[in-house]
Design a protein around this motif. Structure first.
Motif, PDB file in Angstrom:
ATOM      1  N   GLU A 248       0.854  -1.195   0.000  1.00 25.33           N
ATOM      2  CA  GLU A 248       0.000   0.000   0.000  1.00 25.33           C
ATOM      3  C   GLU A 248       0.883   1.236   0.000  1.00 25.33           C
ATOM      4  OE1 GLU A 248      -3.743   1.313   2.694  1.00 25.33           O
ATOM      5  OE2 GLU A 248      -1.791   1.394   3.705  1.00 25.33           O
ATOM      6  N   CYS A 249       0.561   2.191  -0.851  1.00 24.57           N
ATOM      7  CA  CYS A 249       1.284   3.461  -0.898  1.00 24.57           C
ATOM      8  C   CYS A 249       0.344   4.566  -0.424  1.00 24.57           C
ATOM      9  CB  CYS A 249       1.770   3.740  -2.316  1.00 24.57           C
ATOM     10  SG  CYS A 249       2.798   5.221  -2.472  1.00 24.57           S
ATOM     11  N   ARG A 250       0.800   5.355   0.551  1.00 25.12           N
ATOM     12  CA  ARG A 250      -0.022   6.420   1.133  1.00 25.12           C
ATOM     13  C   ARG A 250       0.748   7.724   1.197  1.00 25.12           C
ATOM     14  NH1 ARG A 250      -4.539   5.804   4.383  1.00 25.12           N
ATOM     15  NH2 ARG A 250      -5.427   3.689   4.445  1.00 25.12           N
ATOM     16  N   ALA A 251      -0.011   8.809   1.244  1.00 31.42           N
ATOM     17  CA  ALA A 251       0.531  10.127   1.550  1.00 31.42           C
ATOM     18  C   ALA A 251      -0.259  10.629   2.744  1.00 31.42           C
ATOM     19  CB  ALA A 251       0.388  11.068   0.364  1.00 31.42           C
ATOM     20  N   GLY A 252       0.310  10.470   3.944  1.00 34.40           N
ATOM     21  CA  GLY A 252      -0.462  10.768   5.141  1.00 34.40           C
ATOM     22  C   GLY A 252      -1.599   9.763   5.256  1.00 34.40           C
ATOM     23  N   ASP A 253      -2.851  10.275   5.318  1.00 36.19           N
ATOM     24  CA  ASP A 253      -4.027   9.407   5.364  1.00 36.19           C
ATOM     25  C   ASP A 253      -4.639   9.173   3.991  1.00 36.19           C
ATOM     26  OD1 ASP A 253      -3.840   9.223   8.131  1.00 36.19           O
ATOM     27  OD2 ASP A 253      -5.050  11.040   8.458  1.00 36.19           O
ATOM     28  N   THR A 254      -4.022   9.706   2.958  1.00 36.38           N
ATOM     29  CA  THR A 254      -4.550   9.585   1.594  1.00 36.38           C
ATOM     30  C   THR A 254      -3.926   8.388   0.888  1.00 36.38           C
ATOM     31  OG1 THR A 254      -4.807  11.997   1.455  1.00 36.38           O
ATOM     32  CG2 THR A 254      -4.821  10.759  -0.615  1.00 36.38           C
ATOM     33  N   VAL A 255      -4.774   7.476   0.412  1.00 38.28           N
ATOM     34  CA  VAL A 255      -4.302   6.298  -0.318  1.00 38.28           C
ATOM     35  C   VAL A 255      -3.915   6.705  -1.735  1.00 38.28           C
ATOM     36  CG1 VAL A 255      -4.953   4.065  -1.279  1.00 38.28           C
ATOM     37  CG2 VAL A 255      -5.650   4.664   1.041  1.00 38.28           C
ATOM     38  N   ILE A 256      -2.725   6.301  -2.147  1.00 38.31           N
ATOM     39  CA  ILE A 256      -2.266   6.538  -3.519  1.00 38.31           C
ATOM     40  C   ILE A 256      -2.560   5.321  -4.390  1.00 38.31           C
ATOM     41  CG2 ILE A 256      -0.268   7.010  -4.983  1.00 38.31           C
ATOM     42  CD1 ILE A 256       0.977   8.496  -2.655  1.00 38.31           C
ATOM     43  N   GLY A 257      -2.259   4.124  -3.871  1.00 40.43           N
ATOM     44  CA  GLY A 257      -2.536   2.929  -4.653  1.00 40.43           C
ATOM     45  C   GLY A 257      -2.001   1.667  -4.005  1.00 40.43           C
ATOM     46  N   TYR A 258      -2.289   0.539  -4.659  1.00 46.42           N
ATOM     47  CA  TYR A 258      -1.868  -0.785  -4.189  1.00 46.42           C
ATOM     48  C   TYR A 258      -1.206  -1.533  -5.343  1.00 46.42           C
ATOM     49  CZ  TYR A 258      -5.051   0.092  -0.280  1.00 46.42           C
ATOM     50  OH  TYR A 258      -5.690   0.638   0.812  1.00 46.42           O
ATOM     51  N   LEU A 259      -0.204  -2.341  -5.003  1.00 49.25           N
ATOM     52  CA  LEU A 259       0.447  -3.219  -5.979  1.00 49.25           C
ATOM     53  C   LEU A 259       0.345  -4.663  -5.499  1.00 49.25           C
ATOM     54  CD1 LEU A 259       3.770  -1.341  -6.871  1.00 49.25           C
ATOM     55  CD2 LEU A 259       1.613  -1.329  -8.125  1.00 49.25           C
ATOM     56  N   TYR A 260       0.148  -5.547  -6.460  1.00 53.26           N
ATOM     57  CA  TYR A 260       0.079  -6.989  -6.209  1.00 53.26           C
ATOM     58  C   TYR A 260       1.230  -7.614  -6.982  1.00 53.26           C
ATOM     59  CZ  TYR A 260      -2.171 -11.676  -6.331  1.00 53.26           C
ATOM     60  OH  TYR A 260      -2.469 -13.022  -6.223  1.00 53.26           O
ATOM     61  N   ASN A 261       2.263  -8.054  -6.255  1.00 52.35           N
ATOM     62  CA  ASN A 261       3.490  -8.556  -6.871  1.00 52.35           C
ATOM     63  C   ASN A 261       3.759  -9.992  -6.455  1.00 52.35           C
ATOM     64  OD1 ASN A 261       3.966  -5.936  -7.878  1.00 52.35           O
ATOM     65  ND2 ASN A 261       5.146  -5.368  -6.058  1.00 52.35           N
ATOM     66  N   PHE A 262       4.576 -10.658  -7.253  1.00 54.36           N
ATOM     67  CA  PHE A 262       5.152 -11.948  -6.883  1.00 54.36           C
ATOM     68  C   PHE A 262       6.660 -11.768  -6.778  1.00 54.36           C
ATOM     69  CE2 PHE A 262       1.578 -13.251  -9.865  1.00 54.36           C
ATOM     70  CZ  PHE A 262       0.646 -13.325  -8.843  1.00 54.36           C
ATOM     71  N   VAL A 263       7.252 -12.358  -5.762  1.00 51.09           N
ATOM     72  CA  VAL A 263       8.703 -12.255  -5.548  1.00 51.09           C
ATOM     73  C   VAL A 263       9.257 -13.667  -5.506  1.00 51.09           C
ATOM     74  CG1 VAL A 263      10.534 -11.335  -4.089  1.00 51.09           C
ATOM     75  CG2 VAL A 263       8.323 -10.166  -4.193  1.00 51.09           C
ATOM     76  N   TYR A 264      10.117 -13.976  -6.486  1.00 45.37           N
ATOM     77  CA  TYR A 264      10.584 -15.358  -6.599  1.00 45.37           C
ATOM     78  C   TYR A 264      11.988 -15.374  -7.173  1.00 45.37           C
ATOM     79  CZ  TYR A 264      10.481 -20.334  -7.819  1.00 45.37           C
ATOM     80  OH  TYR A 264      10.755 -21.678  -7.927  1.00 45.37           O
ATOM     81  N   ARG A 265      12.903 -15.940  -6.414  1.00 44.62           N
ATOM     82  CA  ARG A 265      14.295 -16.118  -6.834  1.00 44.62           C
ATOM     83  C   ARG A 265      14.932 -14.827  -7.348  1.00 44.62           C
ATOM     84  NH1 ARG A 265      15.357 -22.127  -9.361  1.00 44.62           N
ATOM     85  NH2 ARG A 265      14.353 -23.295  -7.684  1.00 44.62           N
ATOM     86  N   GLY A 266      14.716 -13.753  -6.623  1.00 44.61           N
ATOM     87  CA  GLY A 266      15.360 -12.491  -6.941  1.00 44.61           C
ATOM     88  C   GLY A 266      14.637 -11.645  -7.965  1.00 44.61           C
ATOM     89  N   THR A 267      13.544 -12.150  -8.536  1.00 49.90           N
ATOM     90  CA  THR A 267      12.770 -11.393  -9.511  1.00 49.90           C
ATOM     91  C   THR A 267      11.447 -10.952  -8.888  1.00 49.90           C
ATOM     92  OG1 THR A 267      13.734 -12.571 -11.389  1.00 49.90           O
ATOM     93  CG2 THR A 267      11.643 -11.467 -11.767  1.00 49.90           C
ATOM     94  N   VAL A 268      11.118  -9.692  -9.090  1.00 50.52           N
ATOM     95  CA  VAL A 268       9.835  -9.144  -8.632  1.00 50.52           C
ATOM     96  C   VAL A 268       8.930  -9.027  -9.856  1.00 50.52           C
ATOM     97  CG1 VAL A 268       8.681  -7.235  -7.459  1.00 50.52           C
ATOM     98  CG2 VAL A 268      11.038  -7.838  -6.852  1.00 50.52           C
ATOM     99  N   TYR A 269       7.834  -9.782  -9.865  1.00 47.48           N
ATOM    100  CA  TYR A 269       6.889  -9.761 -10.981  1.00 47.48           C
ATOM    101  C   TYR A 269       5.712  -8.856 -10.617  1.00 47.48           C
ATOM    102  CZ  TYR A 269       9.316 -14.105 -12.297  1.00 47.48           C
ATOM    103  OH  TYR A 269      10.250 -15.052 -12.613  1.00 47.48           O
ATOM    104  N   PHE A 270       5.600  -7.731 -11.288  1.00 51.07           N
ATOM    105  CA  PHE A 270       4.431  -6.874 -11.073  1.00 51.07           C
ATOM    106  C   PHE A 270       3.238  -7.503 -11.795  1.00 51.07           C
ATOM    107  CE2 PHE A 270       1.932  -3.511 -13.321  1.00 51.07           C
ATOM    108  CZ  PHE A 270       1.049  -3.281 -12.279  1.00 51.07           C
ATOM    109  N   TYR A 271       2.223  -7.870 -11.022  1.00 52.05           N
ATOM    110  CA  TYR A 271       1.090  -8.594 -11.599  1.00 52.05           C
ATOM    111  C   TYR A 271      -0.136  -7.716 -11.828  1.00 52.05           C
ATOM    112  CZ  TYR A 271      -2.544 -12.096 -12.273  1.00 52.05           C
ATOM    113  OH  TYR A 271      -3.593 -12.813 -12.776  1.00 52.05           O
ATOM    114  N   GLN A 272      -0.535  -6.969 -10.777  1.00 51.68           N
ATOM    115  CA  GLN A 272      -1.755  -6.166 -10.913  1.00 51.68           C
ATOM    116  C   GLN A 272      -1.704  -4.984  -9.950  1.00 51.68           C
ATOM    117  OE1 GLN A 272      -3.980  -4.915 -12.922  1.00 51.68           O
ATOM    118  NE2 GLN A 272      -4.385  -7.040 -13.575  1.00 51.68           N
TER     119      GLN A 272
END
Length: 506
Positions: free
Chosen positions: A395-419
């Motif tokens: 979750e990314c926030r600025a104070g109490d304001t939500v900026i957005g969410y990321l759904y990632n997979f982390v496997y063997r040193g690679t970060v896969y941005f999924y949604q």
């Protein structure tokens, strides 16, 4: 002199016990990926190869094959790897030159470490002549036994997250119907695995197969909207393309027919280029349905260079990110938090779905999480992966304001941005996606991960933040029946006609 070079080449081949009449490629060595092995003086696939025509260019190609082979044989104590016939070498040469011409005559070198091909376009493999691989297909009756076999093979393989047990287990749980497993064996040892589903369409069409076999997918378009990428047959790294070749030969042969329900089409989604090359060897009608580039950021190289992440972006992208950060900081300090437990992860997931669905609804579409299958699948994936760190919801926030969410997979040193899901504002100067991805990349850069993979698709934010990597392709292989031959010929004719019309209009 040419004669002197040929004589020297024959002597070098004789020194390592190779007959010059038998040209072979040392497929155990991938140029540029084995620094401890000697390399030929000039890399295979160099631009000068493409600039020479006819027999002269082919002769140079064959000479470099010998140079590459000798270097590998000398390093391996004279052992010989996968023999390649002269006909196959000529085919590789023609494929390479055709690809070169299709790219407008420019030499394109794809150095992505996941490519699975050497630079001359020949499938890379570490198989040796004594490998007698056989493939068998059986129904999945023992999930625990399959899990143990899969995890064991993963230790000797180089899988992506999508061919790891994390993804496969969630697929089996969500599908909840009969699945099959293909095993590639070397004697009694499993060296290749994949999951198979046969799907029958509701309506039968004369020129379109009703029954399809899918690799690591269900075959149902509604269920497969979870969209697998970096797909393929999990295989022991020492066997390489030999496993893929044995698997496709089995699926297209009589062995699979005796176990699987009837099917007229094999689908391979999100696989590397090597699958297209091997599919051309079997007597089915192979066709590339789609091709998409991937994009990513090499965090390991960036860390080694000591440069800042922000410096890798273009001037306009840097300006947009900095301007957005300043605007968000008016609401409070920026916070970037990864879900520490399952409860928080599921909360972030639901919040992300809300933002994601709202954005796609504005465009008249339902989004990636509209089906019951998708929700079931991802819930199972999160429950299994949040504890071991293979699934990441942030979750990314600025104070109490939500900026957005990321759904990632982390496997063997690679970060896969999924949604993702972002809170968009009427202020067009705010770029929640750029800011969130920038903060996420900074986080994984500091955590020691090697690669941030934006995966397939040529969206603008990917081209702004990342470099282009390898292409992924979607293949279909149809049984060579007359109606499918006719359909393929008609489709190609229509494509040519459309291209000619477009050219004429321009």
């Amino acid at each position: 002199m040419p004669g002197q070079r040929a004589g020297e080449r024959r002597r070098r081949l004789a020194d390592v016990g190779v007959s010059p009449k038998d040209r072979v490629v040392d497929a155990a060595i991938e140029v540029g990926e084995a620094p401890d092995l000697p390399r030929p003086a000039q890399p295979l696939g160099a631009p000068s190869l493409h600039q020479r025509q006819g027999s002269k260019g082919l002769s140079l190609f064959l000479e470099r094959m010998d140079d590459h082979r000798v270097a590998g044989a000398e390093a391996m104590g004279g052992e010989i790897a996968v023999p390649i016939s002269r006909r196959e070498i000529i085919r590789a040469f023609l494929r390479q030159r055709t690809d070169h011409l299709q790219r407008g005559g420019k030499a394109v070198v794809n150095a992505d470490r996941h490519q699975g091909l050497d630079k001359c376009g020949v499938p890379s493999s570490s198989a040796t002549p004594e490998f007698a691989l056989r493939a068998i297909v059986t129904p999945i009756t023992d999930p625990q036994g399959l899990r143990d076999a899969w995890l064991t093979l993963e230790t000797n393989a180089e899988p992506s997250f999508f061919t790891s047990w994390h993804w496969i287990e969630a697929l089996l749980v969500a599908a909840g119907r009969t699945a099959f497993v293909l095993k590639v064996m070397d004697d009694n040892r499993i060296v290749g695995l994949c999951v198979l589903y046969v799907h029958s369409a509701a309506r039968r069409r004369w020129f379109t197969p009703r029954d399809t076999l899918s690799v690591n997918e269900t075959g149902d378009p509604v269920c497969d909207a979870i969209y697998i990428e970096h797909n393929g047959i999990l295989h022991d790294r020492r066997y390489g393309a030999a496993v893929v070749r044995a698997a496709l030969a089995c699926l297209s042969g009589p062995e699979a027919r005796s176990v699987l329900p009837r099917f007229d089409e094999i689908r391979l989604g999100g696989v590397p280029e090597i699958y297209r090359m091997i599919a051309a060897e079997i007597p089915w009608l192979a066709r590339e349905i789609a091709r998409k580039p991937t994009f990513g950021v090499d965090l390991a190289a960036l860390r080694q260079s000591g440069e800042e992440l922000m410096a890798q972006f273009g001037r306009n992208t840097r300006h947009q990110i900095r301007r957005s950060i300043r605007a968000y900081e008016r609401h409070g300090p920026l916070g970037f938090n990864a879900a520490p437990d399952l409860e928080t992860a599921l909360f972030y997931f639901e919040q992300m779905i809300g933002l994601h669905t709202a954005r796609w609804t504005e465009r008249g579409q339902s989004g990636a999480f509209a089906t019951t299958f998708a929700r079931t699948f991802h819930t199972a994936l999160i429950r299994g992966g949040i504890t071991n760190g293979s699934v990441e919801l942030v979750e990314c926030r600025a104070g109490d304001t939500v900026i957005g969410y990321l759904y990632n997979f982390v496997y063997r040193g690679t970060v896969y941005f999924y949604q993702s899901g972002f809170e968009y504002s009427r202020d067009r100067n705010l770029k929640p996606g750029l800011v969130t991805h920038y903060l996420c990349m900074e986080r994984h850069l500091s955590r020691g991960n090697d690669y941030y993979d934006f995966m397939a698709g040529e969206q603008r934010y990917k081209t702004n933040l990342a470099a282009r990597g390898k292409d992924l392709i979607w293949l279909r292989l149809r049984r060579p029946l007359w109606q499918y031959r006719f359909a393929d010929a008609a489709s190609r004719a229509m494509g040519i006609a459309r291209a000619l019309c477009d050219r004429w209009q321009r």
